[in-house]
Write a protein that holds these residues in place. Structure first.
Motif, PDB file in Angstrom:
ATOM      1  N   GLY A  59      -3.470 -26.799 172.738  1.00  0.00           N
ATOM      2  CA  GLY A  59      -3.446 -27.806 173.721  1.00  0.00           C
ATOM      3  C   GLY A  59      -2.173 -28.375 173.910  1.00  0.00           C
ATOM      4  N   SER A 156     -13.006 -22.776 174.160  1.00  0.00           N
ATOM      5  CA  SER A 156     -12.793 -23.830 175.161  1.00  0.00           C
ATOM      6  C   SER A 156     -12.791 -25.241 174.720  1.00  0.00           C
ATOM      7  N   ALA A 157     -13.867 -25.312 173.838  1.00  0.00           N
ATOM      8  CA  ALA A 157     -14.178 -26.803 173.245  1.00  0.00           C
ATOM      9  C   ALA A 157     -13.221 -26.794 171.941  1.00  0.00           C
ATOM     10  N   LEU A 160      -9.917 -28.632 171.831  1.00  0.00           N
ATOM     11  CA  LEU A 160      -9.890 -30.123 172.085  1.00  0.00           C
ATOM     12  C   LEU A 160     -10.436 -30.783 170.907  1.00  0.00           C
ATOM     13  N   GLY A 447     -14.182 -28.720 177.343  1.00  0.00           N
ATOM     14  CA  GLY A 447     -13.265 -27.842 177.754  1.00  0.00           C
ATOM     15  C   GLY A 447     -13.195 -27.487 179.364  1.00  0.00           C
ATOM     16  N   VAL A 451      -9.919 -28.820 180.946  1.00  0.00           N
ATOM     17  CA  VAL A 451      -8.760 -28.030 181.293  1.00  0.00           C
ATOM     18  C   VAL A 451      -8.467 -27.514 182.461  1.00  0.00           C
TER      19      VAL A 451
END
Ligand SMILES: [Zn+2]
Ligand SMILES: [Zn+2]
Length: 484
Positions: A59, A156-157, A160, A447, A451
């Motif tokens: 990220g 996706s999570a 983060l 996410g 995002v």
């Protein structure tokens, strides 16, 4: 047996804010340490306790965009919010502070021993200080800092988890009470994750019969709308043609604006506590070192007018059995009761810093400093020019004496007059963040909600330009998309 070597090309971030391709060669192993060569020349030598991982995603955070302002050498491959794979394809997230503890190397480091390993003075930091980061295809990760991602937490999570852990640490630091109204000021890249962390903690609290409210406070109505999807229970626009929330409308305000003006708004809106999550590096509220205050996770509170009851906070004997060390900077004398519950040293901050640095036991710092002017508060945070060391210990406290001169600082005036408390926090615990994500299906969607932009690893210039724009909330760099 020859040492393993890993070779790759990566984009170095340079002091002029540009990127340039460099060829990297990593030689070594976890037991013997590593040599990092850039374009054939030795760039870095590392001791043992690092393992290579292949980066899948990384990220882009505000720290990356401001990296040229930080006091660490460049060029460097940056990026510290990683999902990475080991040789067996297992997924990991990586805590960024390469302390003695995270590397698993023996030491007599007082900070690592005291549970303050994220403040270890000899640490390097993944993608921020020395260690090649996740915008390159390989990292060297501290062996004890690689935490496997549960199967039900999507990439996706997982990408983060680093900022989400920092957000969760803020929530644990403020410790919401039942009935509280907690406001997040300026939710965006990090602040939206603070809203999410509050929502995760609130869901647990409600299951146990309690509750608190989560307010999002922002100028941009789009951010307020988004904050609802992250779990805000109410939203308030400021700076528009609408009625602003009243002074003291919230029990706690978490300032995530990243803007020096945000703090004055937070002070106005908070009844009990302001929590600072901004590291903009600029003076604010008559103080020069608020960014360093956040780095060291310090608090500022009012000095008690009478002896506190035993059983309260900083006055207790530390776990070592010694009295708290109090650095008395104020010109007025210390009250008589203090000497019976603390080791009080009086003097100028620079001299006291040297006194504590020579301490033979415990942390080489004071636990508490007592200040009576904005300059003394600054001196408690950074007493010696050119030394990135506080007078007080990490997570220590600066107490403001009742006789303080606070003109020019709404923050210090509110601490003195209203007993407001300022707290701050930085990195968080990845295990706690991952277990909360693994247990909460709504949270695992952070996410997809946050995002807005994906880039390939060769597109860093474009990724950074986009990440700076208002249209982008969070950008992620994907290495596997580049490998085809
Ligand atoms: Zn970050
Ligand atoms: Zn250490």
């Amino acid at each position: 047996m020859p040492m393993p070597t890993i070779e790759f090309d990566a984009q170095d971030y340079r002091a002029d804010q540009s990127f340039a391709r460099a060829h990297y060669r990593l030689e070594g192993d976890a037991a013997h340490g590593w040599r990092v060569l850039r374009d054939g020349a030795l760039a870095l030598e590392l001791g043992p306790g690092y393992r290579p991982l292949r980066v899948r995603q990384c990220g882009v955070c505000s720290t990356d965009l401001a990296r040229h302002h930080l006091p660490f050498p460049l060029p460097q491959v940056t990026g510290h919010e990683v999902v990475a794979l080991d040789e067996a394809g297992r997924r990991y997230v990586v805590e960024i502070n390469a302390s003695h503890q995270a590397r698993g190397v023996p030491s007599d480091c007082a900070f690592c021993r005291a549970g303050l390993h994220t403040h270890c003075p000899e640490r390097r930091v993944l993608g921020i200080h020395d260690l090649p980061g996740g915008f390159g295809p390989w990292i060297l990760a501290p062996v004890g800092a690689c935490i496997e991602v549960p199967a039900n937490v999507p990439d996706s999570a997982a990408v983060l988890v680093e900022p989400f852990a920092a957000a969760l640490h803020a929530v644990h630091t403020i410790a919401p009470r039942d009935g509280d109204k907690i406001a997040v000021l300026g939710p965006r890249r990090l602040g939206m994750l603070v809203v999410a962390a509050l929502a995760g903690v609130r869901a647990q609290r409600r299951a146990a019969g309690g509750d608190f409210a989560i307010a999002a406070v922002a100028r941009d109505p789009a951010m307020l709308h988004l904050a609802r999807t992250f779990g805000a229970t109410e939203t308030h626009q400021i700076g528009g043609r609408v009625a602003e929330p009243a002074d003291g409308a919230f029990d706690v305000v978490i300032d995530t604006t990243g803007n020096p003006d945000g703090l004055a708004t937070a002070v106005r809106l908070a009844r009990r506590e302001v929590h600072l999550k901004s590291t903009h590096g600029q003076p604010s509220n008559g103080l020069r070192h608020l960014t360093e205050l956040v780095v060291d996770e310090l608090a500022i509170a009012r000095f008690p007018s009478e002896a506190p009851a035993t059983g309260t906070s900083v006055w207790e004997r530390a776990r070592t059995g010694s009295w708290p060390r109090i650095a008395w900077l104020a010109a007025v004398p210390a009250p008589g009761w203090l000497a019976s519950m603390a080791d009080v040293q009086r003097g100028d901050a620079a001299a006291l810093a040297q006194h504590y640095a020579a301490a033979s036991d415990g942390l080489p710092r004071a636990d508490v400093a007592v200040a009576a002017t904005p300059a003394q508060v600054d001196a408690a945070i950074r007493p010696r020019a050119g030394h990135e060391q506080a007078l007080v210990r990490p997570r220590g406290t600066v107490l403001l004496h009742a006789a303080a001169e606070v003109a020019g600082s709404p923050l210090l005036a509110a601490i003195e007059a209203r007993d407001l408390r300022l707290t701050s926090s930085r990195c968080g615990d990845f295990h706690q963040a991952l277990s909360l994500l693994a247990a909460d299906a709504e949270l695992r969607r952070i996410g997809e909600r946050l995002v807005t932009n994906h880039f390939r690893a060769g597109e860093l210039t474009q990724a950074f330009a986009t990440a700076r724009s208002r249209a982008c909330i969070k950008a992620v760099v994907d290495h596997e998309a580049n490998a085809s």
